[in-house]
Design an enzyme around this catalytic site. Structure first.
Site, PDB file in Angstrom:
ATOM      1  N   SER A 155      -2.281  -1.339  -8.605  1.00 18.99           N
ATOM      2  CA  SER A 155      -1.961  -2.770  -8.505  1.00 18.99           C
ATOM      3  C   SER A 155      -2.613  -3.565  -9.624  1.00 18.99           C
ATOM      4  O   SER A 155      -2.023  -4.501 -10.162  1.00 18.99           O
ATOM      5  CB  SER A 155      -2.421  -3.340  -7.161  1.00 18.99           C
ATOM      6  OG  SER A 155      -1.807  -2.646  -6.120  1.00 18.99           O
ATOM      7  N   GLY A 210      -5.181   5.218  -4.378  1.00 21.46           N
ATOM      8  CA  GLY A 210      -4.898   4.741  -5.738  1.00 21.46           C
ATOM      9  C   GLY A 210      -4.154   3.408  -5.781  1.00 21.46           C
ATOM     10  O   GLY A 210      -3.792   2.935  -6.855  1.00 21.46           O
ATOM     11  N   HIS A 266       0.835  -1.203   0.000  1.00 25.03           N
ATOM     12  CA  HIS A 266       0.000   0.000   0.000  1.00 25.03           C
ATOM     13  C   HIS A 266       0.874   1.259   0.000  1.00 25.03           C
ATOM     14  O   HIS A 266       0.770   2.110   0.906  1.00 25.03           O
ATOM     15  CB  HIS A 266      -0.915  -0.024   1.240  1.00 25.03           C
ATOM     16  CG  HIS A 266      -2.364   0.231   0.926  1.00 25.03           C
ATOM     17  ND1 HIS A 266      -3.169  -0.680   0.278  1.00 25.03           N
ATOM     18  CD2 HIS A 266      -3.167   1.307   1.165  1.00 25.03           C
ATOM     19  CE1 HIS A 266      -4.390  -0.185   0.150  1.00 25.03           C
ATOM     20  NE2 HIS A 266      -4.410   1.017   0.678  1.00 25.03           N
TER      21      HIS A 266
HETATM   22  N1  LIG Z   1      -7.659  -6.935   3.069  1.00 28.50           N
HETATM   23  C1  LIG Z   1      -6.940  -6.351   2.128  1.00 28.50           C
HETATM   24  N2  LIG Z   1      -5.616  -6.636   2.008  1.00 28.50           N
HETATM   25  C2  LIG Z   1      -4.876  -6.064   1.043  1.00 28.50           C
HETATM   26  N3  LIG Z   1      -5.373  -5.181   0.157  1.00 28.50           N
HETATM   27  C3  LIG Z   1      -6.658  -4.856   0.223  1.00 28.50           C
HETATM   28  C4  LIG Z   1      -7.516  -5.417   1.201  1.00 28.50           C
HETATM   29  N4  LIG Z   1      -8.753  -4.909   1.030  1.00 28.50           N
HETATM   30  C5  LIG Z   1      -8.688  -4.063  -0.027  1.00 28.50           C
HETATM   31  N5  LIG Z   1      -7.437  -4.016  -0.520  1.00 28.50           N
HETATM   32  C6  LIG Z   1      -6.954  -3.253  -1.699  1.00 28.50           C
HETATM   33  O1  LIG Z   1      -6.950  -1.888  -1.412  1.00 28.50           O
HETATM   34  C7  LIG Z   1      -7.495  -1.185  -2.514  1.00 28.50           C
HETATM   35  C8  LIG Z   1      -8.043   0.155  -2.029  1.00 28.50           C
HETATM   36  O2  LIG Z   1      -6.926   0.998  -1.716  1.00 28.50           O
HETATM   37  P1  LIG Z   1      -6.826   2.474  -2.304  1.00 28.50           P
HETATM   38  O3  LIG Z   1      -5.487   3.022  -2.027  1.00 28.50           O
HETATM   39  O4  LIG Z   1      -8.029   3.262  -1.881  1.00 28.50           O
HETATM   40  O5  LIG Z   1      -6.883   2.190  -3.878  1.00 28.50           O
HETATM   41  P2  LIG Z   1      -7.894   2.807  -4.919  1.00 28.50           P
HETATM   42  O6  LIG Z   1      -8.056   4.262  -4.578  1.00 28.50           O
HETATM   43  O7  LIG Z   1      -7.304   2.551  -6.267  1.00 28.50           O
HETATM   44  O8  LIG Z   1      -9.123   2.008  -4.672  1.00 28.50           O
HETATM   45  C9  LIG Z   1      -8.522  -2.141  -3.090  1.00 28.50           C
HETATM   46  O9  LIG Z   1      -8.819  -1.898  -4.435  1.00 28.50           O
HETATM   47  C10 LIG Z   1      -7.847  -3.468  -2.920  1.00 28.50           C
HETATM   48  O10 LIG Z   1      -7.013  -3.773  -4.023  1.00 28.50           O
HETATM   49 MG   LIG Z   2      -9.128   4.924  -2.853  1.00 31.41          MG
END
Ligand SMILES: Nc1ncnc2c1ncn2[C@@H]1O[C@H](COP(=O)(O)OP(=O)(O)O)[C@@H](O)[C@H]1O
Ligand SMILES: [Mg+2]
Length: 312
Positions: A188, A183, A178
């Site tokens: 990813s 994003g 993360h």
């Molecule tokens: N339990 C988890 N463990 C790892 N990653 C996760 C988990 N739950 C959600 N995620 C990931 O985190 C992302 C959301 O993080 P974020 O930084 O807000 O990305 P975005 O803004 O692109 O959605 C989800 O799309 C998913 O890929």
């Molecule tokens: Mg987000």
């Protein structure tokens, strides 16, 4: 292959369908262009919808293909759509060059994703601690990000495994670090598809209708079991392969690869529609989801029935 992550039947089907796709290269330029456009819209819509963007599939199409704006939707949501389209174009360039993947590739994609939305954080790792909504797992402390990302790329460029496993694992490892304040999911999924596209696979689309399943399986991965997550990504790869094959492959006599609703396919089969949809969800059939409906080619269904018969 040691420690196979993905269900072996799914891998076998994917390998076969990939071979089929390779056997019809060079692909028709105009058909390929149409598919690319279709996937750019689907991928953008679904990846952004998972993240909370409220543009519909059709609205996303109007925004990224025709440059129109949608009344009542925020500027940010429009930027998310156009930025994602730009990121895909950048990815297509990166997929063609054969140099090892780098941390800079990921930063560049992130810079595009957050462009005009949060320019101070675009392309830059977070310096704050974060939590993932709905997850028990807490991402690593910001001071560790740089080292963890270097390790990720070292692994990525040397790991010996099936490309679909590599792509799915890379997605999970990146989202687990993360590295950005926002994003991470979109970037990813872009990285996963960059790996797939470099190996000649079509991009995989994680459907918004599978959001709950996707989050549940990420949680299982947090607890150390990455297989269910990898299976879901493999099913997304198979779906794209089916759609590519349906659009590109010349039909051979006697072959029934046209995709029909699972309910119709069940007619005259020894299984009930409900049982078939259970098998589909488990990834046993090679059925794929379009919007909310499961579809399958008669060929895939026939193959499943024959395989079962020969086993019993
Ligand atoms: N339990 C988890 N463990 C790892 N990653 C996760 C988990 N739950 C959600 N995620 C990931 O985190 C992302 C959301 O993080 P974020 O930084 O807000 O990305 P975005 O803004 O692109 O959605 C989800 O799309 C998913 O890929
Ligand atoms: Mg987000």
């Amino acid at each position: 292959m040691a420690d196979q992550l993905i269900d072996s039947e799914i891998i076998q089907r994917i390998t076969k369908k990939k071979k089929q796709l390779d056997s019809i290269r060079p692909l028709s330029k105009s058909a390929l262009q149409k598919l690319k456009e279709r996937f750019a819209v689907e991928w953008t819509y679904n990846s952004n919808a998972i993240e909370g963007n409220t543009l519909t599939l059709n609205e996303t199409r109007l925004v990224i293909e025709r440059g129109l704006t949608v009344k009542g939707k925020s500027l940010r949501e429009h930027f998310e759509a156009t930025n994602h389209k730009t990121a895909i174009e950048c990815l297509e360039g990166l997929a063609r060059i054969k140099e090892p993947l780098t941390e800079e590739n990921v930063k560049k994609m992130h810079a595009i994703i957050l462009r005009s939305i949060n320019d101070t954080e675009a392309g830059i790792y977070r310096n704050v601690r974060v939590r993932i909504l709905g997850a028990v797992f807490t991402p690593p402390d910001p001071v560790k990000i740089s080292r963890l990302i270097s390790e990720l790329f070292k692994w990525l460029n040397s790991a010996k495994m099936h490309p679909v496993e590599l792509a799915a694992l890379a997605h999970y490892k990146l989202v687990r670090i993360h590295p950005f304040s926002d994003g991470n999911g979109r970037v990813s999924r872009l990285l996963m598809n960059l790996i797939l596209m470099r190996c000649g696979f079509p991009p995989a689309v994680v459907l918004n209708t599978d959001r709950k399943k996707y989050y549940d399986r990420l949680k299982k991965a947090d607890r150390g079991n990455e297989s269910p997550f990898a299976d879901l990504m493999a099913q997304a790869v198979e779906r794209s392969l089916d759609l590519y094959l349906e659009a590109l492959e010349p039909v051979k006599p006697g072959e029934e690869k046209e995709l029909i609703p699972l309910r119709d396919a069940a007619k005259g089969m020894p299984y009930s529609p409900d049982y078939l949809s259970l098998l589909a969800r488990q990834g046993k059939l090679g059925a794929i989801k379009i919007s909310r409906n499961w579809v399958i080619s008669k060929d895939d269904l026939k193959k499943y029935v024959e395989k079962k018969k020969s086993k019993s």
